[in-house]
Design a protein around this motif. Structure first.
Motif, PDB file in Angstrom:
ATOM      1  N   TYR A 102       3.086 -78.561  40.460  1.00 14.93           N
ATOM      2  CA  TYR A 102       3.345 -78.207  39.060  1.00 14.93           C
ATOM      3  C   TYR A 102       4.350 -77.063  38.865  1.00 14.93           C
ATOM      4  CZ  TYR A 102       1.977 -74.807  35.489  1.00 14.93           C
ATOM      5  OH  TYR A 102       1.984 -73.828  34.558  1.00 14.93           O
ATOM      6  N   ASP A 143       3.264 -83.176  31.811  1.00 18.32           N
ATOM      7  CA  ASP A 143       3.395 -82.754  33.208  1.00 18.32           C
ATOM      8  C   ASP A 143       2.852 -83.894  34.069  1.00 18.32           C
ATOM      9  OD1 ASP A 143       4.365 -80.393  32.249  1.00 18.32           O
ATOM     10  OD2 ASP A 143       2.899 -79.099  33.229  1.00 18.32           O
ATOM     11  N   ALA A 159       1.791 -78.686  27.469  1.00 20.74           N
ATOM     12  CA  ALA A 159       2.175 -79.400  28.692  1.00 20.74           C
ATOM     13  C   ALA A 159       0.988 -79.923  29.498  1.00 20.74           C
ATOM     14  CB  ALA A 159       3.023 -78.465  29.562  1.00 20.74           C
ATOM     15  N   PRO A 160       0.211 -80.833  28.924  1.00 28.25           N
ATOM     16  CA  PRO A 160      -0.919 -81.362  29.700  1.00 28.25           C
ATOM     17  C   PRO A 160      -0.455 -82.409  30.709  1.00 28.25           C
ATOM     18  CG  PRO A 160      -0.785 -82.505  27.605  1.00 28.25           C
ATOM     19  CD  PRO A 160       0.319 -81.476  27.595  1.00 28.25           C
ATOM     20  N   SER A 161      -1.258 -82.626  31.753  1.00 28.80           N
ATOM     21  CA  SER A 161      -1.000 -83.776  32.612  1.00 28.80           C
ATOM     22  C   SER A 161      -1.726 -84.947  31.968  1.00 28.80           C
ATOM     23  CB  SER A 161      -1.570 -83.585  34.012  1.00 28.80           C
ATOM     24  OG  SER A 161      -1.443 -82.261  34.387  1.00 28.80           O
ATOM     25  N   ARG A 201      -0.699 -70.597  26.969  1.00 34.10           N
ATOM     26  CA  ARG A 201      -1.567 -71.499  27.736  1.00 34.10           C
ATOM     27  C   ARG A 201      -2.848 -70.779  28.097  1.00 34.10           C
ATOM     28  NH1 ARG A 201       2.539 -71.677  32.938  1.00 34.10           N
ATOM     29  NH2 ARG A 201       2.508 -69.454  33.393  1.00 34.10           N
ATOM     30  N   HIS A 228      -4.031 -69.606  34.047  1.00 34.61           N
ATOM     31  CA  HIS A 228      -2.658 -69.587  34.572  1.00 34.61           C
ATOM     32  C   HIS A 228      -2.094 -68.177  34.755  1.00 34.61           C
ATOM     33  CE1 HIS A 228      -1.840 -73.870  34.693  1.00 34.61           C
ATOM     34  NE2 HIS A 228      -2.446 -73.993  33.528  1.00 34.61           N
ATOM     35  N   ARG A 237       5.827 -75.107  23.987  1.00 36.62           N
ATOM     36  CA  ARG A 237       5.529 -76.451  24.504  1.00 36.62           C
ATOM     37  C   ARG A 237       4.057 -76.544  24.837  1.00 36.62           C
ATOM     38  NH1 ARG A 237       3.524 -74.700  28.807  1.00 36.62           N
ATOM     39  NH2 ARG A 237       4.673 -73.945  30.594  1.00 36.62           N
ATOM     40  N   SER A 263       7.682 -77.020  36.049  1.00 34.59           N
ATOM     41  CA  SER A 263       7.308 -76.308  34.828  1.00 34.59           C
ATOM     42  C   SER A 263       8.348 -75.235  34.491  1.00 34.59           C
ATOM     43  CB  SER A 263       5.925 -75.690  35.024  1.00 34.59           C
ATOM     44  OG  SER A 263       5.551 -74.973  33.886  1.00 34.59           O
TER      45      SER A 263
HETATM   46  N1  GLU Z   1       0.022 -78.983  33.162  1.00 34.53           N
HETATM   47  C1  GLU Z   1      -0.429 -77.624  33.103  1.00 34.53           C
HETATM   48  C2  GLU Z   1      -1.863 -77.598  32.633  1.00 34.53           C
HETATM   49  O1  GLU Z   1      -2.263 -78.514  31.930  1.00 34.53           O
HETATM   50  C3  GLU Z   1       0.454 -76.846  32.173  1.00 34.53           C
HETATM   51  C4  GLU Z   1       0.271 -75.394  32.208  1.00 34.53           C
HETATM   52  C5  GLU Z   1       1.377 -74.712  31.445  1.00 34.53           C
HETATM   53  O2  GLU Z   1       1.280 -74.729  30.209  1.00 34.53           O
HETATM   54  O3  GLU Z   1       2.316 -74.247  32.038  1.00 34.53           O
HETATM   55  O4  GLU Z   1      -2.608 -76.720  32.958  1.00 34.53           O
END
Ligand code: GLU
Length: 457
Positions: free
Chosen positions: A194, A42, A8-10, A212, A216, A6, A198
């Protein structure tokens, strides 16, 4: 097991080249493993997330050649997160805390002066029922922390607890849970940070590989513990290095720096963006791949460097030129049509000019030069003007064949005695108005005899 990844940007801004790197790493990984790619927004931060940004992100992904198998929005899934919260509470690993940010700040300072790590000391676990009742009577609402499994008997006595995983990019990774504060999962106002959504979604959506940015890595230690607390097997993780600007600054969705939109507006081809976004900061050569399938064959997450990589937009233009120089007419046709380049001459024109383009849109200017003549009439010396008159008088009658340029310039050479630059430069300037450009041998047939004679100075 089906590989499921996936991105998963905000949706709080346009995506930049660094976000594209994450999206592409996931997409190429899915491509190489016949997997699924989920686009997940997200957007639990309702105030900052905007549908228009989500739409724009999808547009940018499509432009890059990424077509998600599914699109999900966290803002539509709160009930699922609420259920997970109840499970964690029932298991005794989510606890209520009442500290204000100022109180927490003060505590951290005290811990530092005592030489203790500035992590949350779990004071809320020791609150008496009376104290809790007092806070509640004061109108304080709790925020909720996840009790990290970093102790054997007494949570107030955390012990070194290593969470290990074999990172797809970085190899063996370790995070010590005793070095971290219990993360807040739910804020006072009931909104989610988050971390929990997630993990819950990664479980619910069957995500097998989380790829990612390496910002993280620490989260992953916490999230692996959370996967286990929710009774799930953690996925495989991969953390790629981040891209910075040439001067070493991080990229941000907020500033719009190196956004995919701005690169597109600058006339960069999607495969130039994708090739550089994926290959920079890896041990692979940075070369322009023709499409994502070809790029996937050069993609190896383990070949990625562990330190951040500088991203130089100038390199994009180098790749852009290579892509344009090799672009078949069929691929360019529709975009040329938008520039007004159509008809019988469109294909030979494209083949003549593509080797000289920085951007596809620059073809429009060459088309106008051919159709309408030079934008500005060059100033010629009397000598050159005489030469050009003589040359144009020698221009053969039509029909022309494939050797017209060679035949004509041969005659000119013979009649005038000029050769090399003295022969070609005045001709180039008269015909195109510019000192450099595509081969005149290719342009001349496109101008035709009449068009060429009309350029007489
Ligand atoms: N929304 C998070 C971000 O953009 C997602 C991080 C992830 O992939 O878990 O950094």
């Amino acid at each position: 097991m089906t590989v499921t990844v996936r991105f998963a940007p905000s949706p709080t801004g346009r995506i930049h080249i660094g976000n594209a790197r994450t999206a592409l790493f996931n997409w190429l990984f899915a491509l190489n493993n016949k997997g699924r790619f989920i686009q997940r927004f997200d957007d639990t931060d309702i105030a900052r997330s905007k549908q228009e940004f989500a739409d724009a992100i999808l547009y940018d992904l499509h432009w890059l050649g990424i077509f998600p198998d599914a699109t999900e929005y966290q803002s539509r899934r709160f009930e699922i997160y609420d259920a997970a919260v109840e499970r964690l509470k029932a298991a005794g690993v989510l606890y209520a805390c009442y500290e204000t940010p100022e109180e927490l700040d003060l505590r951290r300072k005290v811990r530092r002066t005592r030489g203790l790590p500035p992590v949350y000391g779990r004071e809320a676990l020791a609150l008496t029922t009376e104290q809790v009742a007092e806070y509640q009577a004061d109108g304080r609402r709790p925020h909720w922390r996840f009790l990290l499994p970093n102790f054997s008997g007494d949570p107030l006595q955390p012990e070194r607890t290593e969470i290990r995983w074999d990172d797809l990019v970085r190899g063996e990774e370790t995070v010590d849970l005793a070095s971290l504060s219990d993360p807040v999962l739910v804020r006072e106002d009931g909104t989610y940070l988050y971390t929990l959504p997630s993990v819950v979604d990664d479980i619910e959506m069957g995500v097998s590989h989380v790829i990612r940015g390496d910002d993280h890595v620490t989260n992953t230690g916490v999230q692996i513990a959370l996967f286990k607390a929710l009774g799930a097997e953690p996925p495989v993780f991969g953390h790629h290095n981040l891209l910075t600007t040439v001067s070493g600054e991080g990229l941000s969705k907020r500033t719009g720096a190196l956004s995919i939109e701005s690169l597109r507006d600058d006339g960069i081809e999607p495969m130039a963006v994708a090739s550089l976004a994926v290959l920079v900061g890896t041990s692979e050569n940075v070369a322009a791949a023709h499409d994502l399938t070809e790029l996937a064959s050069h993609f190896d997450p383990a070949a990625t460097s562990k330190s951040s990589s500088k991203f130089d937009p100038a390199e994009l233009f180098v790749l852009n030129r290579v892509l344009l120089h090799n672009m078949p007419f069929d691929e360019a046709r529709d975009r040329l049509m938008v520039l007004g380049i159509a008809g019988e001459q469109a294909q030979p024109f494209w083949l003549a000019v593509r080797g000289n383009l920085d951007r596809l849109a620059d073809a429009g200017a060459w088309w106008r030069v051919l159709r309408e003549g030079p934008r500005e009439k060059p100033d010629f010396s009397d000598d050159d003007r005489d030469f050009l008159h003589q040359a144009l008088d020698l221009l053969p009658e039509e029909p022309w064949n494939g050797t017209i340029w060679k035949d004509w310039t041969g005659k000119i050479r013979e009649a005038t005695g000029r050769k090399g630059k003295a022969l070609f430069m005045p001709l180039r300037l008269a015909l195109t108005g510019l000192p450099s450009g595509p081969e005149l041998a290719d342009l001349l047939p496109l101008m035709g005899r009449e068009g060429t004679l009309a350029r007489r100075p």
